[in-house]
Design a protein around this motif. Structure first.
Motif, PDB file in Angstrom:
ATOM      1  N   LEU A 107       4.735   1.327   1.405  1.00  0.00           N
ATOM      2  CA  LEU A 107       5.708   2.116   0.663  1.00  0.00           C
ATOM      3  C   LEU A 107       5.426   3.580   0.981  1.00  0.00           C
ATOM      4  N   ILE A 108       6.324   4.208   1.732  1.00  0.00           N
ATOM      5  CA  ILE A 108       6.151   5.604   2.144  1.00  0.00           C
ATOM      6  C   ILE A 108       6.804   6.505   1.105  1.00  0.00           C
ATOM      7  N   LEU A 109       6.016   7.360   0.476  1.00  0.00           N
ATOM      8  CA  LEU A 109       6.562   8.262  -0.525  1.00  0.00           C
ATOM      9  C   LEU A 109       7.418   9.338   0.142  1.00  0.00           C
ATOM     10  N   ILE A 137      -2.987   2.407  -4.464  1.00  0.00           N
ATOM     11  CA  ILE A 137      -2.572   3.808  -4.466  1.00  0.00           C
ATOM     12  C   ILE A 137      -3.787   4.686  -4.702  1.00  0.00           C
ATOM     13  N   GLY A 138      -3.769   5.886  -4.154  1.00  0.00           N
ATOM     14  CA  GLY A 138      -4.835   6.856  -4.382  1.00  0.00           C
ATOM     15  C   GLY A 138      -4.422   7.877  -5.419  1.00  0.00           C
ATOM     16  N   ASP A 192      -7.486   4.184  -6.164  1.00  0.00           N
ATOM     17  CA  ASP A 192      -8.611   4.852  -5.507  1.00  0.00           C
ATOM     18  C   ASP A 192      -8.772   6.234  -6.130  1.00  0.00           C
ATOM     19  N   GLU A 193      -9.769   6.391  -6.996  1.00  0.00           N
ATOM     20  CA  GLU A 193     -10.013   7.668  -7.668  1.00  0.00           C
ATOM     21  C   GLU A 193     -11.215   8.391  -7.064  1.00  0.00           C
ATOM     22  N   ALA A 194     -11.396   8.255  -5.769  1.00  0.00           N
ATOM     23  CA  ALA A 194     -12.549   8.876  -5.115  1.00  0.00           C
ATOM     24  C   ALA A 194     -12.573  10.390  -5.286  1.00  0.00           C
ATOM     25  N   VAL A 230       0.861  -1.175   0.000  1.00  0.00           N
ATOM     26  CA  VAL A 230       0.000   0.000   0.000  1.00  0.00           C
ATOM     27  C   VAL A 230       0.898   1.224   0.000  1.00  0.00           C
ATOM     28  N   VAL A 231       0.673   2.106  -0.973  1.00  0.00           N
ATOM     29  CA  VAL A 231       1.477   3.316  -1.115  1.00  0.00           C
ATOM     30  C   VAL A 231       0.909   4.390  -0.199  1.00  0.00           C
ATOM     31  N   HIS A 232       1.720   4.863   0.725  1.00  0.00           N
ATOM     32  CA  HIS A 232       1.302   5.857   1.723  1.00  0.00           C
ATOM     33  C   HIS A 232       2.119   7.128   1.575  1.00  0.00           C
TER      34      HIS A 232
END
Length: 341
Positions: A118-120, A140-141, A169-171, A96-98
């Motif tokens: 995975l911390i950006l 990823i969002g 996630d394209e919310a 999960v990209v955070h």
């Protein structure tokens, strides 16, 4: 890459509001739903004796994104979609990209899956090469909650690989005029797109969203979904919000939002605050010394903002602020000024 840390993945903006506080914590468009949409929802109540029929709404979503109906699954908001994915997938290495919305990770962990984070790095931009080759699930969002960063479609599409599922996630994508970085109409192989009507149309209490994916994935998710999971009023809203007229109305709102968001970001930056650059969603992410203390002082003055320390990759010096109309934003700026910010 990091493992789990002691953060509350179930803390969300709605827990920040109440008690008459001015709401800058929840990323739902204020003053919604519009009357034409509220009327459509009210009218749908006349059909509550019958079981929900998702076919018209599914067809409308498919047309809105130039997809087939077999590539659409309607869900009780984006949150249900994350739970369904966690039920049907069996990832060997989930990444999960955070920082990002924490429900995808929470759903995976609740289903018994191990999750790597995975911390950006600075400015929270995506480097596709940082995702491990062995990851068979990547989440990823875009634009990302809480950073408001919009990743290039090409960068996210580059994550697709044989044997890998990429969940996007394209919310908040409908906050971006023209949606140039959306993968909804492109849908590369192995990519799953999740959308929500909650934010733009003010329907958090209705629970209305959908998944776009290849038909075989949609079939698997549908098998895991309870029968009649999406109510008749929610289906009416999905259908109504997918029309060309509704999309055009949403575009006009997004254009106005962009101008006010950029103005608010400039005002905050001029005060010496670090505002994550290039914000494209309906909120700003900023770093301020003793953010939790500032949050508490704002609450005393009647304003709710979203704490950032419950997002992996952020910490106690981060806040998320929803963008409201200009008078409301100016009142918040005045209060911040009174606090010496």
């Amino acid at each position: 890459m990091t493992g789990p840390a002691e953060v509350d993945l179930r803390h969300h903006g709605d827990t920040e509001v109440g008690d008459g506080l001015a709401d800058f914590a929840v990323n739902v468009r204020a003053g919604t739903p519009p009357e034409w949409l509220a009327e459509r929802i009210r009218a749908s109540v006349d059909g509550l004796a019958a079981y929900p029929d998702p076919r018209p709404a599914r067809k409308a979503v498919a047309a809105r994104h130039a997809r087939s109906a077999g590539e659409v699954l309607l869900t009780a908001g984006a949150a249900e979609a994350f739970v369904l994915l966690a039920r049907v997938l069996a990832p060997r290495r989930a990444v999960v990209v955070h920082p990002q919305f924490t429900e995808p990770e929470a759903a995976l962990r609740a289903a018994g899956h191990e999750v790597e984070r995975l911390i950006l790095e600075k400015d929270f931009t995506l480097d596709p090469g940082a995702v491990p080759d062995g990851a068979d699930l990547v989440v990823i969002g875009n634009p990302t909650n809480p950073t408001s960063v919009l990743h290039p479609a090409e960068a996210i599409a580059a994550l697709a690989a044989p044997g890998r599922t990429v969940v996007v996630d394209e919310a908040f994508m409908d906050c971006v005029p023209g949606e140039p970085e959306s993968l909804a109409t492109r849908l590369p192989t192995g990519v799953v797109v999740i959308r929500s009507l909650t934010k733009t149309w003010g329907l958090a209490g209705l629970r209305a969203g959908y998944v776009l994916a290849a038909p075989h994935m949609i079939g698997r998710l549908a098998e895991a979904q309870p029968l009649w999971a999406v109510s008749t009023p929610a289906l009416a809203a999905v259908e109504a919000c997918s029309t060309p007229e509704a999309v055009a109305e949403g575009e006009a709102w997004a254009a106005g939002l962009a101008a006010e968001r950029d103005r608010l970001a400039a005002e905050l930056s001029a005060r010496g605050l670090y505002v994550v650059p290039g914000a494209r969603a309906s909120f700003l992410c900023l770093r301020v010394q003793d953010a939790l203390g500032i949050r508490a002082l704002l609450r005393q003055r009647g304003y709710a903002v979203r704490r950032g320390d419950t997002f992996p990759g952020l910490g106690p010096d981060w806040l998320r602020i929803a963008v409201r109309d200009r008078p409301s934003n100016d009142r918040l700026l005045d209060v911040l000024g009174e606090l010496g910010i």
